[in-house]
Design a protein around this motif. Structure first.
Motif, PDB file in Angstrom:
ATOM      1  N   THR A 146      -5.231  -9.852   0.401  1.00  0.00           N
ATOM      2  CA  THR A 146      -3.826  -9.612   0.060  1.00  0.00           C
ATOM      3  C   THR A 146      -3.680  -9.325  -1.442  1.00  0.00           C
ATOM      4  O   THR A 146      -3.002  -8.368  -1.848  1.00  0.00           O
ATOM      5  CB  THR A 146      -2.974 -10.832   0.474  1.00  0.00           C
ATOM      6  N   GLY A 147      -4.328 -10.137  -2.266  1.00  0.00           N
ATOM      7  CA  GLY A 147      -4.247  -9.932  -3.718  1.00  0.00           C
ATOM      8  C   GLY A 147      -4.797  -8.567  -4.115  1.00  0.00           C
ATOM      9  O   GLY A 147      -4.214  -7.859  -4.939  1.00  0.00           O
ATOM     10  N   LEU A 148      -5.921  -8.181  -3.499  1.00  0.00           N
ATOM     11  CA  LEU A 148      -6.522  -6.891  -3.856  1.00  0.00           C
ATOM     12  C   LEU A 148      -5.726  -5.715  -3.287  1.00  0.00           C
ATOM     13  O   LEU A 148      -5.760  -4.614  -3.838  1.00  0.00           O
ATOM     14  CB  LEU A 148      -7.990  -6.853  -3.414  1.00  0.00           C
ATOM     15  N   ALA A 149      -4.985  -5.960  -2.208  1.00  0.00           N
ATOM     16  CA  ALA A 149      -4.094  -4.900  -1.695  1.00  0.00           C
ATOM     17  C   ALA A 149      -2.969  -4.641  -2.699  1.00  0.00           C
ATOM     18  O   ALA A 149      -2.572  -3.494  -2.925  1.00  0.00           O
ATOM     19  CB  ALA A 149      -3.517  -5.310  -0.340  1.00  0.00           C
ATOM     20  N   VAL A 150      -2.483  -5.709  -3.317  1.00  0.00           N
ATOM     21  CA  VAL A 150      -1.440  -5.546  -4.342  1.00  0.00           C
ATOM     22  C   VAL A 150      -2.049  -4.838  -5.560  1.00  0.00           C
ATOM     23  O   VAL A 150      -1.427  -3.947  -6.154  1.00  0.00           O
ATOM     24  CB  VAL A 150      -0.824  -6.922  -4.731  1.00  0.00           C
ATOM     25  N   ALA A 151      -3.289  -5.231  -5.886  1.00  0.00           N
ATOM     26  CA  ALA A 151      -3.980  -4.581  -7.007  1.00  0.00           C
ATOM     27  C   ALA A 151      -4.129  -3.080  -6.755  1.00  0.00           C
ATOM     28  O   ALA A 151      -3.921  -2.255  -7.656  1.00  0.00           O
ATOM     29  CB  ALA A 151      -5.362  -5.219  -7.190  1.00  0.00           C
ATOM     30  N   ARG A 152      -4.484  -2.738  -5.532  1.00  0.00           N
ATOM     31  CA  ARG A 152      -4.668  -1.328  -5.163  1.00  0.00           C
ATOM     32  C   ARG A 152      -3.346  -0.561  -5.347  1.00  0.00           C
ATOM     33  O   ARG A 152      -3.326   0.557  -5.870  1.00  0.00           O
ATOM     34  CB  ARG A 152      -5.120  -1.275  -3.701  1.00  0.00           C
ATOM     35  N   LEU A 168      -4.975   6.225   1.064  1.00  0.00           N
ATOM     36  CA  LEU A 168      -6.035   6.109   0.062  1.00  0.00           C
ATOM     37  C   LEU A 168      -6.487   7.436  -0.518  1.00  0.00           C
ATOM     38  O   LEU A 168      -6.890   7.512  -1.669  1.00  0.00           O
ATOM     39  CB  LEU A 168      -7.254   5.454   0.716  1.00  0.00           C
ATOM     40  N   ALA A 169      -6.410   8.480   0.310  1.00  0.00           N
ATOM     41  CA  ALA A 169      -6.910   9.775  -0.144  1.00  0.00           C
ATOM     42  C   ALA A 169      -6.165  10.211  -1.404  1.00  0.00           C
ATOM     43  O   ALA A 169      -6.737  10.849  -2.287  1.00  0.00           O
ATOM     44  CB  ALA A 169      -6.757  10.809   0.963  1.00  0.00           C
ATOM     45  N   ALA A 170      -4.875   9.824  -1.494  1.00  0.00           N
ATOM     46  CA  ALA A 170      -4.080  10.209  -2.666  1.00  0.00           C
ATOM     47  C   ALA A 170      -4.491   9.432  -3.909  1.00  0.00           C
ATOM     48  O   ALA A 170      -4.212   9.842  -5.033  1.00  0.00           O
ATOM     49  CB  ALA A 170      -2.598   9.968  -2.366  1.00  0.00           C
ATOM     50  N   LEU A 171      -5.157   8.299  -3.699  1.00  0.00           N
ATOM     51  CA  LEU A 171      -5.480   7.425  -4.828  1.00  0.00           C
ATOM     52  C   LEU A 171      -6.762   7.835  -5.546  1.00  0.00           C
ATOM     53  O   LEU A 171      -6.846   7.783  -6.764  1.00  0.00           O
ATOM     54  CB  LEU A 171      -5.616   5.970  -4.327  1.00  0.00           C
ATOM     55  N   GLY A 172      -7.744   8.216  -4.767  1.00  0.00           N
ATOM     56  CA  GLY A 172      -9.055   8.494  -5.385  1.00  0.00           C
ATOM     57  C   GLY A 172      -9.824   7.199  -5.598  1.00  0.00           C
ATOM     58  O   GLY A 172      -9.327   6.119  -5.297  1.00  0.00           O
ATOM     59  N   PRO A 173     -11.045   7.326  -6.145  1.00  0.00           N
ATOM     60  CA  PRO A 173     -11.901   6.142  -6.289  1.00  0.00           C
ATOM     61  C   PRO A 173     -11.328   5.115  -7.268  1.00  0.00           C
ATOM     62  O   PRO A 173     -10.606   5.472  -8.198  1.00  0.00           O
ATOM     63  CB  PRO A 173     -13.217   6.707  -6.830  1.00  0.00           C
ATOM     64  N   VAL A 174     -11.681   3.875  -7.002  1.00  0.00           N
ATOM     65  CA  VAL A 174     -11.216   2.766  -7.856  1.00  0.00           C
ATOM     66  C   VAL A 174     -12.435   1.944  -8.255  1.00  0.00           C
ATOM     67  O   VAL A 174     -13.314   1.695  -7.430  1.00  0.00           O
ATOM     68  CB  VAL A 174     -10.223   1.871  -7.069  1.00  0.00           C
ATOM     69  N   GLY A 193     -10.325  -0.235   2.350  1.00  0.00           N
ATOM     70  CA  GLY A 193     -10.701   1.177   2.242  1.00  0.00           C
ATOM     71  C   GLY A 193     -11.164   1.566   0.859  1.00  0.00           C
ATOM     72  O   GLY A 193     -11.393   2.750   0.594  1.00  0.00           O
ATOM     73  N   LEU A 194     -11.265   0.583  -0.047  1.00  0.00           N
ATOM     74  CA  LEU A 194     -11.781   0.905  -1.386  1.00  0.00           C
ATOM     75  C   LEU A 194     -13.303   1.024  -1.336  1.00  0.00           C
ATOM     76  O   LEU A 194     -13.910   1.703  -2.159  1.00  0.00           O
ATOM     77  CB  LEU A 194     -11.371  -0.178  -2.395  1.00  0.00           C
ATOM     78  N   GLY A 195     -13.869   0.338  -0.354  1.00  0.00           N
ATOM     79  CA  GLY A 195     -15.314   0.441  -0.145  1.00  0.00           C
ATOM     80  C   GLY A 195     -16.078  -0.615  -0.927  1.00  0.00           C
ATOM     81  O   GLY A 195     -15.736  -0.914  -2.072  1.00  0.00           O
TER      82      GLY A 195
END
Ligand SMILES: Cc1ncc(COP(=O)(O)O)c(C=O)c1O
Length: 459
Positions: A146-152, A168-174, A193-195
């Motif tokens: 949940t915390g990392l979803a907010v971070a994303r 995610l496709a709109a975001l690009g790599p993180v 989905g950040l991988g």
């Protein structure tokens, strides 16, 4: 109504009393039953066509399954990081089942208010600023998710996109940077989905699990202003090492990143004046993970997720529907966590905090820390074992001195003795064992029994 259901309804007071008596017998025998009996593999039997009623179910459970259950709620189960259940927490948990609230929002019940009060008590307990809002989830893994979803979503905000809307496709790599993250961080990155490969491990300090902040600064500098996520660790699972949270938070003056702190059990260091400095700076985090089924000693499953950006959280988890209500400025819990329907997990935590308060829970933490230190001293004095790290808080990390590859075998022998349960691990490439103290029942006499079981297991 089915006749067995009808009978059970009529006999409900007696059934609950018998179940309670059964539970009391179990709890009275907890300290003496085999701590981790070899579970073996039992074949499932066919689904009962007619059923035996609740009394029959209790009898079948007690006969077929209960003997194979561990004494994980007891004083010498030192595997993983396992809390027990305080008397008040257990009472609260029973009422949770009896009341069976669905804590979606405020429309039909005061239950959401109780959850909010519990979050505010936890904030006070851990000395966190009121700027954090929180919600209950099932465990530290879901709290990290949940915390990392907010971070994303925050990274998206910086890049002018909404992952919640555009994907995610709109975001690009993180890039996610961390020193010694718990395995659940990789799982969270996979789920989100950040991988898993988004995670870049930053070198720890020599001989430590705490991140080298200079190396972290270097890694951030290399990102050249690209917003990133830093996962700081407040209590690593092998050696309970702590990142320097204040120094990490200060790096935000020069580099844009979301600071998520995994303080699953380490947050409770705040309750021990001697150890509170380890969590100094925790209140600077953007999001925090705290487990409650570990050191708060509430029954599984329970954790809290804290964040300073509830607006982003609601953007990710909102679940608007005509029948569920709009998100609004003060979103209901249904709009804040991965679940829709939610058990009132907060009630067990509320009960234990109401029953024992800060002092009672601080005593548990201080005692567990002292007991871990005691086991550390006992093992250090045994030629058979070698400590792999100083006992910083509540975990003893050690190995078989002559032959670390025997760690697994020793863990199995200890479990087979019925006396205790410790878990194997690998630390700095060395096969090892961990004994984690987070149960309210454990005493010095238990430590002696664990030490003796370990001495025998080493041969
Ligand atoms: C630091 C840390 N984070 C996360 C977790 C995952 O916790 P859970 O099993 O409650 O999901 C653990 C479990 O031991 C942990 O120690």
């Amino acid at each position: 109504m089915d006749p067995r259901l009808d009978d059970d309804l009529v006999q409900l007071p007696d059934l609950l009393k018998e179940t309670q008596e059964h539970a009391v017998r179990l709890l009275e025998g907890l300290a003496e039953r085999p701590v981790a009996p070899p579970p073996g593999r039992r074949e499932p039997v066919a689904l009962p066509e007619r059923g035996e009623g609740a009394r029959g179910a209790l009898e079948a459970f007690a006969r077929r399954w209960e003997p194979g259950f561990s004494a994980s709620a007891g004083p010498r189960y030192l595997g993983f990081v396992t809390g027990g259940s305080t008397p008040a927490a257990l009472a609260g948990d029973w009422l949770t089942g009896a009341l069976d609230q669905n804590v979606v929002g405020d429309l039909d019940s005061a239950a959401a208010g109780l959850e909010r009060e519990t979050v505010s008590w936890l904030r006070e307990l851990l000395g966190l600023p009121v700027a954090y809002e929180g919600a209950f989830v099932s465990g530290a893994t879901m709290s990290n998710v949940t915390g990392l979803a907010v971070a994303r979503e925050w990274i998206g905000e910086r890049r002018g996109v909404s992952v919640a809307e555009q994907g995610l496709a709109a975001l690009g790599p993180v890039r996610v940077l961390s020193g010694s993250p718990h395995s659940s961080i990789g799982k969270a990155l996979s789920v989100l989905g950040l991988g898993r490969s988004a995670l870049r491990r930053v070198e720890p300090l020599p001989g430590r699990e705490a991140v080298d902040v200079d190396r972290l600064a270097e890694a951030l500098r290399e990102l050249d202003g690209e917003p990133a996520i830093v996962v700081a660790n407040a209590g690593t699972v092998n050696t309970v090492d702590y990142d320097d949270l204040r120094a990490i938070a200060a790096l935000r003056e020069r580099h844009p990143f979301w600071l998520h702190v995994d303080a699953a059990f380490g947050a409770f260091a705040a309750l021990s004046p001697e150890h509170a400095h380890m969590v100094d700076g925790l209140g600077e985090a953007d999001s925090i993970c705290v487990d409650l089924h570990k050191w708060l000693n509430v029954p599984y499953d329970s954790a809290v997720q804290l964040t300073r950006r509830r607006d982003l959280q609601a953007r990710v988890f909102q679940n608007s529907a005509a029948y569920l209500g709009a998100v609004g400025d003060d979103p209901d819990f249904v709009h804040l966590t991965p679940e829709n329907s939610r058990r009132l997990r907060a009630l067990a935590a509320w009960f234990t905090l109401a029953a024992y308060g800060r002092e009672g829970h601080a005593e548990i933490v201080r005692r567990d820390v002292a007991l871990a230190a005691r086991l550390g001293e006992r093992l250090a004095a045994m030629p058979a074992y070698r400590l792999l790290a100083p006992v910083r808080l509540n975990v003893v990390c050690f190995t078989v001195a002559a032959d670390p590859s025997r760690a697994d075998e020793v863990a199995r022998a200890v479990a087979a003795s019925g006396e205790a349960f410790v878990t194997p691990t690998v630390y700095a490439g060395v096969p090892a064992l961990r004994a984690a103290f987070s149960n309210w029942r454990t005493t010095e006499a238990d430590v002696e029994r664990v030490a003796e079981a370990l001495a025998r297991a080493a041969g």
